[in-house]
Write a protein that holds these residues in place. Structure first.
Motif, mmCIF file in Angstrom:
data_model
loop_
_atom_site.group_PDB
_atom_site.id
_atom_site.type_symbol
_atom_site.label_atom_id
_atom_site.label_comp_id
_atom_site.label_asym_id
_atom_site.label_seq_id
_atom_site.Cartn_x
_atom_site.Cartn_y
_atom_site.Cartn_z
ATOM 1 N N VAL A 25 38.557 37.616 30.332
ATOM 2 C CA VAL A 25 38.328 38.679 29.359
ATOM 3 C C VAL A 25 38.133 38.095 27.964
ATOM 4 O O VAL A 25 38.766 37.112 27.579
ATOM 5 C CB VAL A 25 39.488 39.715 29.342
ATOM 6 C CG1 VAL A 25 39.736 40.259 30.740
ATOM 7 C CG2 VAL A 25 40.759 39.135 28.766
ATOM 8 N N GLU A 113 37.697 49.747 29.531
ATOM 9 C CA GLU A 113 37.490 48.358 29.104
ATOM 10 C C GLU A 113 36.701 48.257 27.807
ATOM 11 O O GLU A 113 36.939 47.375 26.979
ATOM 12 C CB GLU A 113 36.785 47.571 30.211
ATOM 13 C CG GLU A 113 37.676 47.268 31.400
ATOM 14 C CD GLU A 113 37.154 46.109 32.240
ATOM 15 O OE1 GLU A 113 36.053 45.595 31.935
ATOM 16 O OE2 GLU A 113 37.859 45.714 33.181
ATOM 17 N N THR A 120 33.906 40.971 30.373
ATOM 18 C CA THR A 120 34.847 40.721 31.462
ATOM 19 C C THR A 120 34.038 40.250 32.666
ATOM 20 O O THR A 120 32.965 40.776 32.950
ATOM 21 C CB THR A 120 35.657 41.974 31.840
ATOM 22 O OG1 THR A 120 34.762 43.028 32.234
ATOM 23 C CG2 THR A 120 36.504 42.459 30.674
#
Length: 304
Positions: A25, A113, A120
């Motif tokens: 990430v 996200e 990611t």
């Protein structure tokens, strides 16, 4: 002092994680790091923890500021280009059926996200990961536990995934046999395919350059940075360098600033139920009432 065993190896406790994934990430560039880390730990973390089917969920937060001596420089092995990360995540399952249940509900998670991640990349581990040694007693750390932890990402020198996996397994076994290595966990994911980007989170980048398609990740823990540096100067490590040159083209090491466990063996930890920082407060104050069955039932269900 951190708790480590000189006689007990806890590696087998990870065997229940049959299917796994390792996700890198990168935070959004205009989200301050403190805001990012707090949101990831205390907002995104408890959300992910509640997705059904999950057996294992751990956030490893990475420190961009730690010194450059995390992994030895070896001639012929270059760093990955333009490779910065803020974390590595494990999401694991006890069975394919459980993974299917999770996947069916995961859009709730992936929609979140974009709030803090710029990129990611979920590397699939359909056969799971392997913990070769683990002498650290605590199975559910929630923060900086005092050990010197690093994640090392290796890029294959060729295109033969089987040969690369065979070398990395032998290499990891050699490192794990040394008493200086308190923990070693090996991830050998499938080759990443940009044609099928993962995870399917909207407005987040999931593409990788060619040199990061076939990788391995080794998690290492030492008693201290001094112990790590001494190990790298040892005959054991020196003997691996020829093999590294022949099989590895790229390497990048990342310092772990904290490891946060939200789900283990299908059970929510206090961090998974309440958030990482609230869990730390509960532990620090010895607030036993907060982990009692009636309180946990109230938090889970809204009723006593």
């Amino acid at each position: 002092m951190p708790k480590v065993s000189t006689t007990t190896d806890y590696a087998e406790r990870d065997a229940s994680i049959v299917i796994n994934s390792y996700t890198t990430v990168l935070r959004r560039p205009r989200v301050p790091h403190g805001v990012f880390a707090t949101y990831w730990r205390d907002v995104h973390g408890p959300l992910c923890s509640r997705i059904p089917g999950l057996s294992w969920y751990v956030q490893n937060h990475l420190d961009r500021e730690q010194d450059a001596h995390l992994w030895p420089v070896i001639d012929g092995i270059a760093p990955f280009a333009d490779y910065e990360l803020d974390g590595g995540v494990e999401i694991g399952f006890a069975s394919k059926a459980d993974q299917d249940v999770f996947n069916a509900a995961s859009h709730i998670l992936f929609a979140d996200e974009q709030n803090m991640f710029a990129a990611t990349v979920a590397y699939a581990l359909p056969d799971g990961s392997r913990t070769l040694v683990d002498r650290i007693a605590n199975p559910i750390p929630n923060g900086d536990d005092g050990f010197d932890r690093i994640h090392v990402h290796f890029g294959a020198a060729g295109h033969d995934a089987e040969a690369f996996g065979t070398f990395m397994t032998s290499f990891a076994e050699t490192l794990a046999a040394d008493p200086a290595v308190l923990k070693l966990r090996l991830h050998l994911p499938d080759r990443y395919d940009n044609a099928e980007p993962a995870p399917p989170a909207p407005n987040v980048d999931h593409l990788v350059p060619a040199e990061r398609a076939l990788i391995a990740v080794v998690e290492l823990a030492f008693e201290s940075p001094l112990a790590r540096r001494a190990f790298f100067e040892s005959e054991t490590f020196a003997a691996t360098q020829a093999g590294q040159k022949a099989n590895i083209a790229h390497v990048q090491a990342f310092a772990v600033s904290g490891i946060y466990t939200y789900v283990r063996d299908k059970q929510l930890t206090t961090a998974g139920l309440r958030g990482s920082r609230p869990a730390q407060l509960i532990e620090r104050l010895g607030a036993n009432n907060q982990v009692a069955d009636d309180v946990q039932r109230l938090i889970r269900t809204g009723s006593i």
